[in-house]
Scaffold this active site. Sequence first.
Site, mmCIF file in Angstrom:
data_model
loop_
_atom_site.group_PDB
_atom_site.id
_atom_site.type_symbol
_atom_site.label_atom_id
_atom_site.label_comp_id
_atom_site.label_asym_id
_atom_site.label_seq_id
_atom_site.Cartn_x
_atom_site.Cartn_y
_atom_site.Cartn_z
ATOM 1 N N HIS A 188 -2.799 -5.723 8.731
ATOM 2 C CA HIS A 188 -2.316 -4.795 9.763
ATOM 3 C C HIS A 188 -1.259 -5.412 10.676
ATOM 4 O O HIS A 188 -1.050 -4.959 11.807
ATOM 5 C CB HIS A 188 -3.490 -4.265 10.593
ATOM 6 C CG HIS A 188 -3.365 -2.815 10.950
ATOM 7 N ND1 HIS A 188 -3.484 -2.329 12.221
ATOM 8 C CD2 HIS A 188 -3.132 -1.731 10.152
ATOM 9 C CE1 HIS A 188 -3.321 -1.017 12.227
ATOM 10 N NE2 HIS A 188 -3.112 -0.635 10.972
ATOM 11 N N HIS A 288 1.726 4.892 1.945
ATOM 12 C CA HIS A 288 0.815 4.856 3.086
ATOM 13 C C HIS A 288 0.517 6.280 3.512
ATOM 14 O O HIS A 288 1.407 7.126 3.555
ATOM 15 C CB HIS A 288 1.514 4.096 4.215
ATOM 16 C CG HIS A 288 0.750 3.969 5.482
ATOM 17 N ND1 HIS A 288 1.030 4.737 6.595
ATOM 18 C CD2 HIS A 288 -0.255 3.139 5.843
ATOM 19 C CE1 HIS A 288 0.221 4.382 7.576
ATOM 20 N NE2 HIS A 288 -0.570 3.419 7.153
#
Length: 375
Positions: A188, A288
Amino acid sequence: MKITRLETFPVRPRWLFLKIHTDSGLVGLGEPILEGRALTVAQAVAELEPYLIGQDPTRVVHHWQAMYKHAFYRGGPILTSALSGVEHALWDLAGKAVGLPVYRLLGGPLRDRIRVYRGVGSSGDLDDVVANAKALVAKGFTAMKTGPAGGRPARIVETPAFVEEVVRRFGVLRDAVGPDVDVAIDFHGAVSPQTAALLIRELEPMQPFFVEEPVQCQNVPVLADLARGTHLPIATGERIFTKWGFREILEQRAASILQPDISHAGGIFEVRLIAGMAEANYAAIAPHCPLGPIAFAASVQLDACIPNFLIQEHVSLGEGYLKNPFELDGDGFVALPEGPGLGIELDEDALADKIDHDWTNPQSFHPDDGTAIDW
Protein backbone atom coordinates in the site's frame (compact mmCIF):
# COMPACT_ATOMS: atom_id res chain seq x y z
CA MET A 1 -29.11 11.45 -29.53
CA LYS A 2 -28.03 14.43 -27.43
CA ILE A 3 -26.96 14.74 -23.81
CA THR A 4 -29.48 16.66 -21.71
CA ARG A 5 -28.09 16.56 -18.16
CA LEU A 6 -25.64 14.91 -15.77
CA GLU A 7 -26.69 13.57 -12.37
CA THR A 8 -24.33 12.42 -9.60
CA PHE A 9 -25.30 10.86 -6.29
CA PRO A 10 -23.20 9.39 -3.45
CA VAL A 11 -23.87 5.74 -2.63
CA ARG A 12 -22.82 3.89 0.50
CA PRO A 13 -20.34 2.77 1.54
CA ARG A 14 -18.09 5.33 -0.21
CA TRP A 15 -18.99 5.54 -3.89
CA LEU A 16 -20.26 8.15 -6.33
CA PHE A 17 -22.53 7.13 -9.20
CA LEU A 18 -23.22 9.13 -12.35
CA LYS A 19 -26.16 9.12 -14.76
CA ILE A 20 -25.87 10.90 -18.11
CA HIS A 21 -29.38 11.54 -19.46
CA THR A 22 -30.22 11.97 -23.15
CA ASP A 23 -33.14 13.19 -25.22
CA SER A 24 -33.65 9.62 -26.50
CA GLY A 25 -34.42 8.32 -23.03
CA LEU A 26 -31.23 6.29 -22.80
CA VAL A 27 -29.20 6.79 -19.61
CA GLY A 28 -25.48 6.13 -19.31
CA LEU A 29 -23.91 4.94 -16.04
CA GLY A 30 -20.48 5.83 -14.70
CA GLU A 31 -18.55 5.84 -11.44
CA PRO A 32 -16.45 9.02 -11.11
CA ILE A 33 -15.20 8.55 -7.56
CA LEU A 34 -12.01 9.33 -5.71
CA GLU A 35 -12.05 7.65 -2.32
CA GLY A 36 -12.68 10.24 0.39
CA ARG A 37 -13.33 13.04 -2.12
CA ALA A 38 -16.84 12.25 -3.37
CA LEU A 39 -18.16 15.83 -3.07
CA THR A 40 -15.07 17.27 -4.75
CA VAL A 41 -15.33 14.88 -7.70
CA ALA A 42 -19.08 15.52 -7.99
CA GLN A 43 -18.31 19.23 -8.38
CA ALA A 44 -15.64 18.44 -10.98
CA VAL A 45 -18.23 16.44 -12.94
CA ALA A 46 -20.68 19.36 -12.69
CA GLU A 47 -18.02 21.61 -14.22
CA LEU A 48 -17.86 19.29 -17.25
CA GLU A 49 -21.63 19.46 -17.78
CA PRO A 50 -21.74 22.74 -19.78
CA TYR A 51 -19.44 21.24 -22.41
CA LEU A 52 -21.39 17.97 -22.62
CA ILE A 53 -24.96 19.33 -22.82
CA GLY A 54 -26.22 19.01 -26.38
CA GLN A 55 -23.37 16.74 -27.48
CA ASP A 56 -23.64 13.38 -29.22
CA PRO A 57 -22.45 10.95 -26.49
CA THR A 58 -21.16 8.38 -28.98
CA ARG A 59 -18.14 10.58 -29.86
CA VAL A 60 -16.46 9.19 -26.76
CA VAL A 61 -12.78 9.69 -27.60
CA HIS A 62 -13.38 13.16 -29.06
CA HIS A 63 -15.09 14.29 -25.87
CA TRP A 64 -12.34 12.77 -23.72
CA GLN A 65 -9.70 14.69 -25.65
CA ALA A 66 -11.65 17.92 -25.44
CA MET A 67 -12.34 17.68 -21.71
CA TYR A 68 -8.77 16.63 -20.94
CA LYS A 69 -7.03 19.27 -23.05
CA HIS A 70 -9.38 22.16 -22.35
CA ALA A 71 -8.83 21.77 -18.60
CA PHE A 72 -5.31 23.17 -19.26
CA TYR A 73 -4.15 21.61 -15.96
CA ARG A 74 -3.93 17.97 -16.96
CA GLY A 75 -4.03 14.75 -14.99
CA GLY A 76 -4.26 14.51 -11.23
CA PRO A 77 -6.64 12.45 -9.12
CA ILE A 78 -9.65 14.80 -9.07
CA LEU A 79 -9.89 15.84 -12.72
CA THR A 80 -8.99 12.42 -14.08
CA SER A 81 -11.44 10.60 -11.80
CA ALA A 82 -14.23 12.94 -12.90
CA LEU A 83 -13.24 12.41 -16.54
CA SER A 84 -13.07 8.63 -16.04
CA GLY A 85 -16.62 8.34 -14.70
CA VAL A 86 -18.01 10.52 -17.47
CA GLU A 87 -16.19 8.34 -20.00
CA HIS A 88 -17.78 5.16 -18.56
CA ALA A 89 -21.21 6.68 -19.05
CA LEU A 90 -20.45 7.79 -22.61
CA TRP A 91 -19.37 4.26 -23.52
CA ASP A 92 -22.48 2.90 -21.83
CA LEU A 93 -24.61 5.17 -24.02
CA ALA A 94 -22.63 4.30 -27.15
CA GLY A 95 -23.18 0.60 -26.54
CA LYS A 96 -26.84 1.02 -25.72
CA ALA A 97 -27.35 3.09 -28.88
CA VAL A 98 -26.27 0.18 -31.08
CA GLY A 99 -27.32 -2.69 -28.80
CA LEU A 100 -23.81 -4.03 -28.16
CA PRO A 101 -21.58 -4.50 -25.10
CA VAL A 102 -18.67 -2.08 -24.93
CA TYR A 103 -16.20 -4.94 -25.43
CA ARG A 104 -17.78 -5.56 -28.84
CA LEU A 105 -17.14 -1.93 -29.77
CA LEU A 106 -13.50 -2.36 -28.74
CA GLY A 107 -12.83 -5.27 -31.06
CA GLY A 108 -14.66 -8.13 -29.43
CA PRO A 109 -13.84 -10.40 -26.50
CA LEU A 110 -10.56 -12.30 -26.23
CA ARG A 111 -11.92 -14.41 -23.36
CA ASP A 112 -15.27 -15.77 -22.25
CA ARG A 113 -14.92 -15.09 -18.53
CA ILE A 114 -12.93 -12.89 -16.16
CA ARG A 115 -10.84 -14.15 -13.24
CA VAL A 116 -11.40 -12.09 -10.09
CA TYR A 117 -9.91 -11.72 -6.62
CA ARG A 118 -10.55 -9.77 -3.45
CA GLY A 119 -8.82 -8.88 -0.20
CA VAL A 120 -8.96 -10.90 3.02
CA GLY A 121 -7.52 -8.26 5.37
CA SER A 122 -4.17 -8.45 7.13
CA SER A 123 -4.11 -6.73 10.52
CA GLY A 124 -5.98 -7.89 13.58
CA ASP A 125 -6.54 -11.47 14.62
CA LEU A 126 -4.77 -13.90 12.29
CA ASP A 127 -7.46 -16.52 12.82
CA ASP A 128 -10.01 -14.08 11.38
CA VAL A 129 -7.82 -13.44 8.32
CA VAL A 130 -7.42 -17.16 7.74
CA ALA A 131 -11.16 -17.72 8.18
CA ASN A 132 -11.85 -15.00 5.58
CA ALA A 133 -9.43 -16.65 3.18
CA LYS A 134 -10.93 -20.11 3.60
CA ALA A 135 -14.40 -18.68 3.09
CA LEU A 136 -13.32 -17.18 -0.23
CA VAL A 137 -11.84 -20.49 -1.35
CA ALA A 138 -15.09 -22.21 -0.42
CA LYS A 139 -16.96 -19.75 -2.66
CA GLY A 140 -14.70 -20.62 -5.59
CA PHE A 141 -12.02 -17.93 -5.44
CA THR A 142 -8.58 -19.00 -6.61
CA ALA A 143 -6.79 -15.74 -5.76
CA MET A 144 -6.80 -13.23 -2.93
CA LYS A 145 -4.78 -10.39 -1.45
CA THR A 146 -3.48 -9.55 2.00
CA GLY A 147 -1.09 -7.00 3.47
CA PRO A 148 2.05 -7.05 5.60
CA ALA A 149 1.24 -7.21 9.31
CA GLY A 150 4.09 -7.00 11.76
CA GLY A 151 2.18 -6.01 14.85
CA ARG A 152 2.41 -2.25 14.23
CA PRO A 153 3.02 0.15 11.34
CA ALA A 154 6.41 -0.31 9.70
CA ARG A 155 9.31 1.92 10.65
CA ILE A 156 11.82 3.29 8.14
CA VAL A 157 14.37 0.70 9.24
CA GLU A 158 12.83 -2.40 10.76
CA THR A 159 13.81 -4.96 13.35
CA PRO A 160 14.27 -8.68 12.65
CA ALA A 161 11.24 -9.35 14.86
CA PHE A 162 8.96 -7.20 12.68
CA VAL A 163 10.15 -8.85 9.47
CA GLU A 164 9.79 -12.31 10.98
CA GLU A 165 6.21 -11.57 12.09
CA VAL A 166 5.18 -10.37 8.63
CA VAL A 167 6.66 -13.48 7.07
CA ARG A 168 5.13 -15.77 9.71
CA ARG A 169 1.63 -14.41 9.21
CA PHE A 170 1.88 -14.60 5.43
CA GLY A 171 3.15 -18.16 5.74
CA VAL A 172 0.19 -19.17 7.90
CA LEU A 173 -2.21 -17.74 5.33
CA ARG A 174 -0.34 -19.37 2.46
CA ASP A 175 -0.46 -22.78 4.18
CA ALA A 176 -4.14 -22.37 5.05
CA VAL A 177 -5.30 -21.95 1.43
CA GLY A 178 -2.79 -24.26 -0.21
CA PRO A 179 -0.33 -23.93 -3.09
CA ASP A 180 -2.96 -23.81 -5.84
CA VAL A 181 -4.39 -20.50 -4.61
CA ASP A 182 -2.64 -17.26 -5.55
CA VAL A 183 -1.99 -14.93 -2.61
CA ALA A 184 -0.79 -11.40 -3.40
CA ILE A 185 0.57 -8.97 -0.82
CA ASP A 186 -0.12 -5.22 -0.91
CA PHE A 187 2.34 -2.92 0.90
CA HIS A 188 0.00 0.00 0.00
CA GLY A 189 2.94 2.35 -0.48
CA ALA A 190 3.20 2.54 3.31
CA VAL A 191 6.57 0.80 3.67
CA SER A 192 9.96 2.48 3.31
CA PRO A 193 12.39 1.36 0.59
CA GLN A 194 14.75 0.07 3.28
CA THR A 195 12.13 -2.17 4.87
CA ALA A 196 10.42 -3.14 1.60
CA ALA A 197 13.61 -4.70 0.31
CA LEU A 198 13.96 -6.82 3.46
CA LEU A 199 10.35 -7.99 3.34
CA ILE A 200 10.44 -8.90 -0.34
CA ARG A 201 13.59 -10.98 0.11
CA GLU A 202 12.13 -12.92 3.04
CA LEU A 203 8.77 -13.49 1.31
CA GLU A 204 10.30 -14.89 -1.87
CA PRO A 205 10.28 -18.57 -0.79
CA MET A 206 6.47 -18.44 -0.41
CA GLN A 207 6.02 -16.98 -3.91
CA PRO A 208 3.39 -14.25 -3.48
CA PHE A 209 1.27 -13.77 -6.61
CA PHE A 210 2.66 -10.22 -6.77
CA VAL A 211 3.98 -7.52 -4.45
CA GLU A 212 1.78 -4.44 -4.81
CA GLU A 213 3.01 -0.89 -4.20
CA PRO A 214 6.07 -1.98 -2.20
CA VAL A 215 6.92 1.73 -1.95
CA GLN A 216 5.18 4.94 -2.95
CA CYS A 217 4.28 4.79 -6.63
CA GLN A 218 5.94 8.15 -7.37
CA ASN A 219 9.28 6.63 -6.35
CA VAL A 220 9.82 5.01 -9.74
CA PRO A 221 13.63 4.62 -9.57
CA VAL A 222 13.36 2.72 -6.27
CA LEU A 223 10.50 0.59 -7.66
CA ALA A 224 12.84 -0.27 -10.51
CA ASP A 225 15.63 -1.17 -8.08
CA LEU A 226 13.28 -3.45 -6.15
CA ALA A 227 12.01 -5.07 -9.35
CA ARG A 228 15.55 -5.84 -10.49
CA GLY A 229 16.41 -7.30 -7.10
CA THR A 230 13.69 -9.96 -6.97
CA HIS A 231 12.09 -12.64 -9.11
CA LEU A 232 8.67 -11.74 -7.64
CA PRO A 233 6.39 -9.63 -9.87
CA ILE A 234 6.14 -6.01 -8.72
CA ALA A 235 2.71 -4.39 -9.25
CA THR A 236 1.68 -0.75 -9.12
CA GLY A 237 -0.72 1.70 -10.72
CA GLU A 238 -3.78 2.50 -8.61
CA ARG A 239 -2.52 6.05 -8.04
CA ILE A 240 -1.15 6.63 -11.55
CA PHE A 241 -3.18 8.64 -14.07
CA THR A 242 -3.36 8.38 -17.88
CA LYS A 243 -0.96 6.83 -20.34
CA TRP A 244 1.56 9.54 -19.59
CA GLY A 245 1.74 8.52 -15.95
CA PHE A 246 2.45 4.88 -16.81
CA ARG A 247 5.11 5.65 -19.41
CA GLU A 248 7.93 6.15 -16.90
CA ILE A 249 7.09 2.94 -15.03
CA LEU A 250 7.34 0.92 -18.24
CA GLU A 251 10.43 2.73 -19.49
CA GLN A 252 12.29 2.02 -16.25
CA ARG A 253 10.88 -1.52 -15.95
CA ALA A 254 9.73 -0.63 -12.46
CA ALA A 255 6.79 -3.08 -12.53
CA SER A 256 5.75 -6.07 -14.61
CA ILE A 257 2.11 -5.88 -13.52
CA LEU A 258 0.24 -2.61 -14.00
CA GLN A 259 -2.88 -1.84 -11.96
CA PRO A 260 -4.66 1.13 -13.53
CA ASP A 261 -7.97 1.98 -11.90
CA ILE A 262 -10.73 2.49 -14.45
CA SER A 263 -12.28 5.20 -12.25
CA HIS A 264 -9.02 7.11 -11.80
CA ALA A 265 -6.68 6.48 -14.73
CA GLY A 266 -8.86 7.99 -17.47
CA GLY A 267 -11.60 5.49 -18.17
CA ILE A 268 -12.10 2.46 -20.39
CA PHE A 269 -10.37 3.58 -23.58
CA GLU A 270 -7.46 5.22 -21.78
CA VAL A 271 -6.79 2.02 -19.85
CA ARG A 272 -7.03 0.15 -23.17
CA LEU A 273 -4.19 2.34 -24.42
CA ILE A 274 -2.22 1.74 -21.22
CA ALA A 275 -2.72 -2.00 -21.74
CA GLY A 276 -1.31 -1.67 -25.26
CA MET A 277 1.76 0.10 -23.91
CA ALA A 278 2.15 -2.65 -21.31
CA GLU A 279 1.75 -5.39 -23.92
CA ALA A 280 4.60 -3.90 -25.94
CA ASN A 281 6.73 -4.13 -22.79
CA TYR A 282 5.59 -7.67 -21.87
CA ALA A 283 3.79 -6.42 -18.77
CA ALA A 284 0.41 -7.66 -17.54
CA ILE A 285 -2.70 -5.73 -16.50
CA ALA A 286 -4.49 -6.42 -13.20
CA PRO A 287 -6.93 -3.53 -12.84
CA HIS A 288 -7.40 -1.97 -9.42
CA CYS A 289 -11.05 -1.73 -8.29
CA PRO A 290 -11.94 -1.39 -4.60
CA LEU A 291 -15.04 0.49 -5.76
CA GLY A 292 -18.66 -0.06 -6.70
CA PRO A 293 -20.40 -2.26 -9.27
CA ILE A 294 -20.40 0.33 -12.05
CA ALA A 295 -16.61 0.62 -11.88
CA PHE A 296 -16.39 -3.17 -11.76
CA ALA A 297 -18.65 -3.53 -14.80
CA ALA A 298 -16.56 -1.00 -16.72
CA SER A 299 -13.42 -2.92 -15.75
CA VAL A 300 -14.90 -6.20 -16.98
CA GLN A 301 -15.66 -4.66 -20.37
CA LEU A 302 -12.00 -3.68 -20.67
CA ASP A 303 -10.69 -6.99 -19.29
CA ALA A 304 -12.56 -8.88 -21.99
CA CYS A 305 -10.65 -7.31 -24.86
CA ILE A 306 -7.01 -6.94 -23.79
CA PRO A 307 -4.56 -9.77 -24.47
CA ASN A 308 -2.37 -9.15 -21.41
CA PHE A 309 -5.12 -9.26 -18.78
CA LEU A 310 -4.09 -11.07 -15.58
CA ILE A 311 -6.84 -10.75 -12.96
CA GLN A 312 -9.51 -8.27 -11.79
CA GLU A 313 -9.82 -6.87 -8.27
CA HIS A 314 -13.28 -6.28 -6.81
CA VAL A 315 -15.16 -5.71 -3.58
CA SER A 316 -18.72 -5.87 -4.94
CA LEU A 317 -20.33 -8.02 -7.60
CA GLY A 318 -23.38 -5.78 -7.39
CA GLU A 319 -25.56 -7.54 -4.83
CA GLY A 320 -27.98 -4.96 -3.48
CA TYR A 321 -27.07 -2.48 -6.22
CA LEU A 322 -27.72 -4.16 -9.59
CA LYS A 323 -30.84 -5.90 -10.88
CA ASN A 324 -28.67 -8.75 -12.13
CA PRO A 325 -25.44 -8.92 -10.09
CA PHE A 326 -22.38 -10.67 -11.43
CA GLU A 327 -22.04 -14.28 -10.28
CA LEU A 328 -18.86 -16.13 -9.37
CA ASP A 329 -18.48 -19.58 -10.90
CA GLY A 330 -16.73 -22.44 -9.15
CA ASP A 331 -13.36 -21.58 -10.69
CA GLY A 332 -13.12 -17.97 -9.49
CA PHE A 333 -14.39 -16.31 -12.67
CA VAL A 334 -17.37 -14.18 -13.68
CA ALA A 335 -19.05 -14.45 -17.08
CA LEU A 336 -18.99 -11.58 -19.56
CA PRO A 337 -22.21 -9.56 -19.47
CA GLU A 338 -24.09 -9.78 -22.74
CA GLY A 339 -26.29 -6.70 -22.38
CA PRO A 340 -25.58 -3.47 -24.26
CA GLY A 341 -23.17 -0.83 -22.99
CA LEU A 342 -21.73 -1.77 -19.61
CA GLY A 343 -24.29 -4.59 -19.44
CA ILE A 344 -25.76 -3.60 -16.08
CA GLU A 345 -28.92 -1.97 -14.72
CA LEU A 346 -29.19 -0.30 -11.33
CA ASP A 347 -31.73 -1.67 -8.88
CA GLU A 348 -33.31 1.64 -7.88
CA ASP A 349 -35.43 0.08 -5.14
CA ALA A 350 -32.43 -1.59 -3.51
CA LEU A 351 -30.43 1.64 -3.80
CA ALA A 352 -33.04 3.76 -2.06
CA ASP A 353 -31.65 3.21 1.45
CA LYS A 354 -27.99 3.49 0.36
CA ILE A 355 -27.97 7.07 -0.92
CA ASP A 356 -25.51 9.52 0.66
CA HIS A 357 -22.42 8.95 2.79
CA ASP A 358 -19.68 10.92 4.51
CA TRP A 359 -16.83 8.42 4.18
CA THR A 360 -13.34 9.83 4.71
CA ASN A 361 -9.88 8.32 4.41
CA PRO A 362 -8.39 6.83 7.59
CA GLN A 363 -6.10 9.08 9.59
CA SER A 364 -3.12 7.02 10.70
CA PHE A 365 -0.41 8.04 13.18
CA HIS A 366 2.60 5.98 14.20
CA PRO A 367 2.33 4.65 17.76
CA ASP A 368 6.02 5.33 18.39
CA ASP A 369 5.81 9.12 18.25
CA GLY A 370 2.48 10.23 16.73
CA THR A 371 3.90 10.98 13.28
CA ALA A 372 1.34 11.01 10.43
CA ILE A 373 1.88 7.92 8.27
CA ASP A 374 0.49 6.30 5.14
CA TRP A 375 -2.32 3.79 5.61
